[in-house]
Design a protein around this motif. Structure first.
Motif, PDB file in Angstrom:
ATOM      1  N   ARG A  77      -9.687   3.161  10.468  1.00 38.67           N
ATOM      2  CA  ARG A  77      -8.373   3.745  10.814  1.00 38.67           C
ATOM      3  C   ARG A  77      -8.111   5.493  10.344  1.00 38.67           C
ATOM      4  O   ARG A  77      -7.161   6.240  10.528  1.00 38.67           O
ATOM      5  CB  ARG A  77      -7.233   2.978  10.119  1.00 38.67           C
ATOM      6  CG  ARG A  77      -7.351   1.643  11.032  1.00 38.67           C
ATOM      7  CD  ARG A  77      -6.482   0.533  10.276  1.00 38.67           C
ATOM      8  NE  ARG A  77      -6.682   0.418   8.965  1.00 38.67           N
ATOM      9  CZ  ARG A  77      -6.314  -0.767   8.305  1.00 38.67           C
ATOM     10  NH1 ARG A  77      -5.521  -1.595   8.628  1.00 38.67           N
ATOM     11  NH2 ARG A  77      -6.892  -1.061   7.009  1.00 38.67           N
ATOM     12  N   THR A  78      -8.863   5.637   9.138  1.00 35.27           N
ATOM     13  CA  THR A  78      -9.053   7.079   8.640  1.00 35.27           C
ATOM     14  C   THR A  78      -9.192   7.954   9.715  1.00 35.27           C
ATOM     15  O   THR A  78      -9.002   9.269   9.647  1.00 35.27           O
ATOM     16  CB  THR A  78      -9.896   7.009   7.427  1.00 35.27           C
ATOM     17  OG1 THR A  78      -9.481   6.039   6.567  1.00 35.27           O
ATOM     18  CG2 THR A  78      -9.717   8.472   6.635  1.00 35.27           C
ATOM     19  N   GLN A  79     -10.256   7.557  10.805  1.00 39.86           N
ATOM     20  CA  GLN A  79     -10.428   8.616  11.662  1.00 39.86           C
ATOM     21  C   GLN A  79      -9.182   8.730  12.752  1.00 39.86           C
ATOM     22  O   GLN A  79      -9.616   9.629  13.728  1.00 39.86           O
ATOM     23  CB  GLN A  79     -11.722   7.943  12.481  1.00 39.86           C
ATOM     24  CG  GLN A  79     -12.968   7.980  11.785  1.00 39.86           C
ATOM     25  CD  GLN A  79     -13.991   7.417  12.500  1.00 39.86           C
ATOM     26  OE1 GLN A  79     -13.949   7.111  13.780  1.00 39.86           O
ATOM     27  NE2 GLN A  79     -15.039   7.583  11.742  1.00 39.86           N
ATOM     28  N   THR A  80      -8.253   8.380  12.390  1.00 42.00           N
ATOM     29  CA  THR A  80      -7.017   8.503  13.605  1.00 42.00           C
ATOM     30  C   THR A  80      -6.333   9.918  12.981  1.00 42.00           C
ATOM     31  O   THR A  80      -5.369  10.145  13.516  1.00 42.00           O
ATOM     32  CB  THR A  80      -5.886   7.510  13.479  1.00 42.00           C
ATOM     33  OG1 THR A  80      -5.510   7.209  12.099  1.00 42.00           O
ATOM     34  CG2 THR A  80      -6.782   6.341  13.903  1.00 42.00           C
TER      35      THR A  80
ATOM     36  N   ASN B 172      -7.159   5.185   1.831  1.00 36.24           N
ATOM     37  CA  ASN B 172      -8.186   5.276   0.793  1.00 36.24           C
ATOM     38  C   ASN B 172      -9.115   4.021   0.783  1.00 36.24           C
ATOM     39  O   ASN B 172      -9.727   4.223  -0.343  1.00 36.24           O
ATOM     40  CB  ASN B 172      -7.526   5.419  -0.321  1.00 36.24           C
ATOM     41  CG  ASN B 172      -6.370   4.336  -0.805  1.00 36.24           C
ATOM     42  OD1 ASN B 172      -6.381   3.436  -0.054  1.00 36.24           O
ATOM     43  ND2 ASN B 172      -5.645   4.300  -1.859  1.00 36.24           N
ATOM     44  N   LEU B 173      -9.407   3.344   1.834  1.00 35.11           N
ATOM     45  CA  LEU B 173     -10.092   2.432   1.806  1.00 35.11           C
ATOM     46  C   LEU B 173     -11.473   2.726   2.366  1.00 35.11           C
ATOM     47  O   LEU B 173     -11.774   3.476   3.378  1.00 35.11           O
ATOM     48  CB  LEU B 173      -9.602   1.307   2.875  1.00 35.11           C
ATOM     49  CG  LEU B 173      -8.325   0.691   2.342  1.00 35.11           C
ATOM     50  CD1 LEU B 173      -7.795  -0.547   3.288  1.00 35.11           C
ATOM     51  CD2 LEU B 173      -8.276   0.061   0.795  1.00 35.11           C
ATOM     52  N   ASN B 174     -12.568   2.568   1.582  1.00 35.82           N
ATOM     53  CA  ASN B 174     -14.059   2.554   2.210  1.00 35.82           C
ATOM     54  C   ASN B 174     -14.148   2.082   3.594  1.00 35.82           C
ATOM     55  O   ASN B 174     -13.840   0.982   3.875  1.00 35.82           O
ATOM     56  CB  ASN B 174     -15.101   2.035   1.316  1.00 35.82           C
ATOM     57  CG  ASN B 174     -14.968   2.739  -0.146  1.00 35.82           C
ATOM     58  OD1 ASN B 174     -14.620   3.936  -0.358  1.00 35.82           O
ATOM     59  ND2 ASN B 174     -15.412   1.895  -1.208  1.00 35.82           N
TER      60      ASN B 174
ATOM     61  N   ASP C  39       1.582  -1.005   2.316  1.00 36.70           N
ATOM     62  CA  ASP C  39       0.700   0.139   2.146  1.00 36.70           C
ATOM     63  C   ASP C  39      -0.353  -0.199   3.467  1.00 36.70           C
ATOM     64  O   ASP C  39      -0.784   0.729   4.205  1.00 36.70           O
ATOM     65  CB  ASP C  39      -0.459   0.266   0.934  1.00 36.70           C
ATOM     66  CG  ASP C  39       0.444   1.189  -0.096  1.00 36.70           C
ATOM     67  OD1 ASP C  39       1.449   1.558   0.217  1.00 36.70           O
ATOM     68  OD2 ASP C  39      -0.022   0.834  -1.185  1.00 36.70           O
ATOM     69  N   GLU C  40      -0.662  -1.535   3.574  1.00 35.73           N
ATOM     70  CA  GLU C  40      -1.476  -2.163   4.614  1.00 35.73           C
ATOM     71  C   GLU C  40      -0.782  -1.763   5.949  1.00 35.73           C
ATOM     72  O   GLU C  40      -1.408  -1.277   6.949  1.00 35.73           O
ATOM     73  CB  GLU C  40      -1.781  -3.739   4.600  1.00 35.73           C
ATOM     74  CG  GLU C  40      -2.885  -4.064   5.406  1.00 35.73           C
ATOM     75  CD  GLU C  40      -4.188  -3.532   5.079  1.00 35.73           C
ATOM     76  OE1 GLU C  40      -5.159  -2.776   5.836  1.00 35.73           O
ATOM     77  OE2 GLU C  40      -4.418  -3.176   3.835  1.00 35.73           O
TER      78      GLU C  40
END
Length: 533
Positions: free
Chosen positions: A327-330, A321-323, A468-469
């Motif tokens: 890593r969200t693209q994984t 949920n970080l802008n 979470d990290e």
């Protein structure tokens, strides 16, 4: 038919003729008199401990560690992928002492791993055609791999036998987890000064093999979890081991997060401390095979069919949920677009092949159609349910024969070591200075976040935010079970809509049971508490 009959008769006559002379000498058989002899022969023999590692690390062992957590889930879809309920048993913590993973990983760790390493130590120690330096090098390498296997077994099963030699006078007995910890620790501390360090010139020969860095990273992992393993916290030692890794300037965070996991990853990755190499001949990496969405096969350049089975849970994906976090693209979530080939996406939508006006969309939710079998059903909407991981980026060279990936799978890497150091400091150790910078938890987390393009920590790192990290940074790298147990959260429930069975929250499930077959064969083995004896 007449021609076929004649051919069968002729084949029979040839076979009969070929079988008349039964005393033909075998010219290609390897026996103790001719193998191993040279250093290359011994190197090939030692390779068996690596081929065994790769055979299950990224499949069965990985599933054991991840399907038992919120990080990965393999639901049924109209009965498909149920496979006797083995994945459901992992998800709900209801595995038994004869579960195929429980049996398979014990045999992988002790049979193909520890016992084989002891056999190799026996063979190499008695070698008469190896020079002393080569023999010593081989022995160090084998002992280090044995220690790694022992760690996997200690972490997974807890109380396990300690076997230091191949020739045993009696059947091994179960040892307390703390004693197994002590043995592994003593081995690693002895080995670390003697093993080679990663160098900055040519890491190819060392890649995928034990080094000083591997010993330090493994000790860091052990000391961070020492409270779980032995009842005594050792956070200061965890920080010291993290600093020992950083003392080698050839370890550094790679500039681009996605490069670490691409199909062409390998020795050139700066932060890899120890990895399991895979390619089309080294079986075991099947992440894309089981965790893709087959309607996008053509868009990703595949010539083979793949699965729709494995995904993550909505609860776990919510942490991404970080802008601007790369890593969200994984993950494959929401509307789908063509890949750019390097871990990102283009602006070109992917449409269903049989519905060219309907853009493919992956849904986060997992709504069960049958709550008693963890079954989503098999509608197109159900097939598209569950966020998929493409962290180990889909390999377009995957073949129909194997459907394997060439992505090497990291076991230890610098980012994990840094985050372990941050956690040890949060739990009471003192921050240390490395390369002129005081490495506080905020400093470390921001190093990790900046590499990923995410915003810095704003309000201070806590143990909760650090977990979470770790989830964002280390997703699907096989450490989630380890992390949740250390945090006391392994029994946390994350129910799925319409489910009618629930998680067994017994804390004895933090260990897997000793396989019942092993206990029947060796009554010196004692079952872990909580499981049927």
């Amino acid at each position: 038919m007449k021609k076929i009959s004649i051919l069968i008769i002729l084949a029979g006559l040839v076979a009969f003729s070929a079988c008349r002379k039964l005393d033909v000498g075998v010219e290609s058989q390897y026996v103790t008199s001719n193998f191993p002899q040279t250093a290359r022969d011994y190197q090939a023999l030692i390779g068996t401990m690596y081929s065994n590692l790769s055979s299950s690390y990224a499949v069965t062992y990985w599933r054991m560690q991840e399907l038992s957590t919120d990080e990965a889930i393999l639901p049924a879809r109209q009965g498909n992928f149920d496979d006797g309920g083995q994945y459901r048993l992992m998800h709900y913590h209801t595995w038994t002492f004869d579960h195929p993973y429980v049996n398979g990983i014990w045999q992988w760790g002790f049979g193909g791993g520890i016992t084989n390493c002891n056999r190799l130590l026996d063979v190499v120690s008695n070698a008469t055609k190896l020079d002393d330096a080569t023999k010593a090098s081989f022995i160090l390498e084998i002992r280090a791999m044995r220690a790694l296997y022992y760690y996997f077994m200690m972490d997974t099963y807890g109380n396990v036998p300690i076997m230091k030699t191949y020739q045993l006078d009696s059947l091994p007995t179960t040892q307390p987890r703390a004693e197994v910890f002590k043995f592994i620790e003593s081995e690693l501390k002895d080995l670390a000064p003697k093993l080679p360090a990663k160098n900055g010139k040519d890491n190819t020969l060392q890649y995928g093999r034990p080094t000083k860095g591997m010993c330090y990273a493994l000790l860091c992992k052990m000391y961070l979890n020492a409270g779980v393993y032995t009842g005594t916290n050792r956070y200061t030692e965890a920080v010291a081991m993290a600093d020992s890794v950083q003392a080698n300037p050839n370890y550094s965070l790679d500039a681009r997060y996605r490069d670490i996991f691409l199909p062409n990853n390998g020795p050139q990755i700066n932060e890899t401390i120890f990895a399991v190499p895979y390619d089309q001949q080294i079986g075991g990496n099947q992440f894309t095979r089981f965790g893709f969405y087959y309607y996008m096969v053509q868009a990703y350049g595949f010539s083979v069919g793949l699965s729709i089975a494995m995904s993550t849970t909505p609860e776990f994906y919510a942490r991404f949920n970080l802008n601007n976090d790369f890593r969200t693209q994984t993950w494959l979530a929401g509307k789908q677009y063509y890949p750019d080939g390097t871990g990102g996406f283009t602006n070109q939508p992917i449409f269903y092949p049989d519905s060219p006006n309907v853009q493919i969309e992956i849904f986060k939710d997992l709504v069960l159609e049958n709550g008693s079998t963890m079954d989503l059903g098999n509608t197109r909407r159900a097939q598209a349910s569950g966020v998929r991981s493409i962290k180990y980026y889909p390999d377009p060279t995957t073949t129909a024969a194997t459907r394997l990936n060439a992505n090497d799978v990291p076991v230890f890497r610098l980012a994990d070591v840094l985050l372990m150091k941050a956690e040890a400091i949060l739990r009471g150790a003192t921050a240390t200075t490395v390369n002129g910078a005081l490495q506080t938890p905020d400093y470390i987390v921001n190093l990790i976040r900046r590499r990923a393009g995410a915003t810095d920590v704003a309000s201070g790192t806590t143990l909760e935010s650090l977990l979470d990290e770790r989830a964002r940074e280390l997703a699907w790298e096989g450490w989630r079970r380890n992390d949740l147990i250390r945090y006391g959260l392994f029994e946390k429930d994350y129910p799925l809509p319409n489910e009618t069975i629930h998680m067994d929250k017994s804390d004895y499930r933090r260990l897997f049971p000793i396989p019942i077959n092993e206990i029947r064969l060796n009554t010196n083995l004692k079952q872990n508490p909580g499981y049927p004896q």
